[in-house]
Design a protein around this motif. Sequence first.
Motif, mmCIF file in Angstrom:
data_model
loop_
_atom_site.group_PDB
_atom_site.id
_atom_site.type_symbol
_atom_site.label_atom_id
_atom_site.label_comp_id
_atom_site.label_asym_id
_atom_site.label_seq_id
_atom_site.Cartn_x
_atom_site.Cartn_y
_atom_site.Cartn_z
ATOM 1 N N ALA A 51 37.643 73.474 41.115
ATOM 2 C CA ALA A 51 37.977 73.912 42.472
ATOM 3 C C ALA A 51 37.297 73.019 43.517
ATOM 4 C CB ALA A 51 37.582 75.369 42.677
ATOM 5 N N LEU A 52 36.073 72.580 43.228
ATOM 6 C CA LEU A 52 35.323 71.738 44.157
ATOM 7 C C LEU A 52 35.568 70.245 43.920
ATOM 8 C CD1 LEU A 52 31.905 73.639 44.113
ATOM 9 C CD2 LEU A 52 33.641 73.672 45.921
ATOM 10 N N ASN A 53 36.296 69.931 42.859
ATOM 11 C CA ASN A 53 36.539 68.546 42.455
ATOM 12 C C ASN A 53 35.223 67.774 42.349
ATOM 13 O OD1 ASN A 53 38.096 66.374 41.613
ATOM 14 N ND2 ASN A 53 38.307 65.578 43.684
ATOM 15 N N HIS A 54 34.256 68.401 41.683
ATOM 16 C CA HIS A 54 32.933 67.802 41.475
ATOM 17 C C HIS A 54 32.442 68.270 40.122
ATOM 18 C CE1 HIS A 54 29.439 65.676 42.709
ATOM 19 N NE2 HIS A 54 28.664 66.735 42.794
ATOM 20 N N HIS A 55 32.000 67.348 39.293
ATOM 21 C CA HIS A 55 31.728 67.683 37.900
ATOM 22 C C HIS A 55 30.311 67.280 37.501
ATOM 23 C CE1 HIS A 55 36.040 67.263 38.560
ATOM 24 N NE2 HIS A 55 36.107 68.323 37.773
ATOM 25 N N PRO A 56 29.612 68.162 36.801
ATOM 26 C CA PRO A 56 28.218 67.900 36.435
ATOM 27 C C PRO A 56 28.098 67.022 35.194
ATOM 28 C CG PRO A 56 28.872 70.013 35.555
ATOM 29 C CD PRO A 56 30.049 69.496 36.359
ATOM 30 N N ASP A 57 26.918 66.456 35.046
ATOM 31 C CA ASP A 57 26.505 65.924 33.755
ATOM 32 C C ASP A 57 25.792 67.107 33.116
ATOM 33 O OD1 ASP A 57 27.391 63.316 34.285
ATOM 34 O OD2 ASP A 57 25.515 62.812 35.289
ATOM 35 N N TRP A 58 26.278 67.555 31.967
ATOM 36 C CA TRP A 58 25.658 68.728 31.369
ATOM 37 C C TRP A 58 25.687 68.653 29.862
ATOM 38 C CZ3 TRP A 58 29.207 73.486 32.816
ATOM 39 C CH2 TRP A 58 30.495 73.285 32.351
ATOM 40 N N SER A 59 24.823 69.453 29.257
ATOM 41 C CA SER A 59 24.787 69.560 27.798
ATOM 42 C C SER A 59 24.276 70.941 27.448
ATOM 43 C CB SER A 59 23.870 68.486 27.197
ATOM 44 O OG SER A 59 22.532 68.708 27.584
ATOM 45 N N ASN A 60 24.617 71.357 26.246
ATOM 46 C CA ASN A 60 24.052 72.611 25.786
ATOM 47 C C ASN A 60 23.726 72.519 24.307
ATOM 48 O OD1 ASN A 60 26.772 73.613 24.576
ATOM 49 N ND2 ASN A 60 25.422 75.359 24.348
ATOM 50 N N VAL A 61 22.654 73.198 23.949
ATOM 51 C CA VAL A 61 22.261 73.368 22.564
ATOM 52 C C VAL A 61 22.024 74.856 22.380
ATOM 53 C CG1 VAL A 61 20.533 72.857 20.796
ATOM 54 C CG2 VAL A 61 21.199 71.081 22.440
ATOM 55 N N TYR A 62 22.825 75.452 21.525
ATOM 56 C CA TYR A 62 22.830 76.878 21.246
ATOM 57 C C TYR A 62 22.894 77.689 22.538
ATOM 58 C CZ TYR A 62 21.715 81.510 19.505
ATOM 59 O OH TYR A 62 21.733 82.850 19.264
ATOM 60 N N ASN A 63 21.769 78.230 23.009
ATOM 61 C CA ASN A 63 21.801 79.118 24.176
ATOM 62 C C ASN A 63 21.210 78.495 25.437
ATOM 63 O OD1 ASN A 63 19.130 79.179 23.248
ATOM 64 N ND2 ASN A 63 18.817 81.257 23.966
ATOM 65 N N VAL A 64 20.999 77.194 25.437
ATOM 66 C CA VAL A 64 20.388 76.519 26.583
ATOM 67 C C VAL A 64 21.393 75.537 27.194
ATOM 68 C CG1 VAL A 64 18.517 75.012 27.355
ATOM 69 C CG2 VAL A 64 18.084 76.753 25.616
ATOM 70 N N LEU A 65 21.547 75.631 28.508
ATOM 71 C CA LEU A 65 22.442 74.766 29.265
ATOM 72 C C LEU A 65 21.618 73.915 30.222
ATOM 73 C CD1 LEU A 65 25.212 73.851 30.337
ATOM 74 C CD2 LEU A 65 25.223 75.913 31.777
ATOM 75 N N ASN A 66 21.732 72.609 30.109
ATOM 76 C CA ASN A 66 21.077 71.669 31.010
ATOM 77 C C ASN A 66 22.134 71.047 31.915
ATOM 78 O OD1 ASN A 66 18.150 71.394 30.205
ATOM 79 N ND2 ASN A 66 19.185 71.200 28.242
ATOM 80 N N ILE A 67 21.862 71.053 33.222
ATOM 81 C CA ILE A 67 22.820 70.547 34.199
ATOM 82 C C ILE A 67 22.121 69.554 35.125
ATOM 83 C CG2 ILE A 67 24.358 71.144 36.114
ATOM 84 C CD1 ILE A 67 24.593 73.950 34.924
ATOM 85 N N SER A 68 22.797 68.429 35.375
ATOM 86 C CA SER A 68 22.352 67.448 36.363
ATOM 87 C C SER A 68 23.500 67.220 37.332
ATOM 88 C CB SER A 68 21.989 66.121 35.700
ATOM 89 O OG SER A 68 20.896 66.284 34.835
ATOM 90 N N LEU A 69 23.178 67.243 38.612
ATOM 91 C CA LEU A 69 24.189 67.022 39.642
ATOM 92 C C LEU A 69 23.802 65.832 40.504
ATOM 93 C CD1 LEU A 69 24.757 70.694 40.863
ATOM 94 C CD2 LEU A 69 26.114 69.396 39.214
ATOM 95 N N THR A 70 24.740 64.926 40.678
ATOM 96 C CA THR A 70 24.606 63.793 41.574
ATOM 97 C C THR A 70 26.004 63.368 41.988
ATOM 98 O OG1 THR A 70 23.536 61.633 41.881
ATOM 99 C CG2 THR A 70 24.614 62.005 39.762
ATOM 100 N N THR A 71 26.110 62.746 43.131
ATOM 101 C CA THR A 71 27.403 62.241 43.584
ATOM 102 C C THR A 71 27.414 60.743 43.307
ATOM 103 O OG1 THR A 71 27.480 63.959 45.280
ATOM 104 C CG2 THR A 71 28.984 62.096 45.549
#
Length: 98
Positions: A51-71
């Motif tokens: 919806a925002l046309n902006h996508h994170p760099d992210w990863s997950n291992v089991y129950n943990v979600l890591n997110i990085s945001l930059t333009t």
Amino acid sequence: MSKLTAEDIEKRLLSLPEWDYYDDAIHAEFEFENFKDCFSAMSRIAFECEALNHHPDWSNVYNVLNISLTTHSAHGVTEKDFKLAKAIEAIVVPEDED
């Protein structure tokens, strides 16, 4: 969209305590009860990203979600990243913790 200064970023992060600023991006780690809950949150976040046309760099291992945001086009953090971070917070933080 113009890149925010480090000072502006730090001020804006005061309202997003789960997030940190380093390496020209804002980062957060969220832990869920299990993989299903984590994946469910990722699915909901994906709709916001589209919806925002902006996508994170992210990863997950089991129950943990890591997110990085930059333009990437601005070579750093912009208002767009904070808009998405706030949308992510609304998805992953339970209402009773607000």
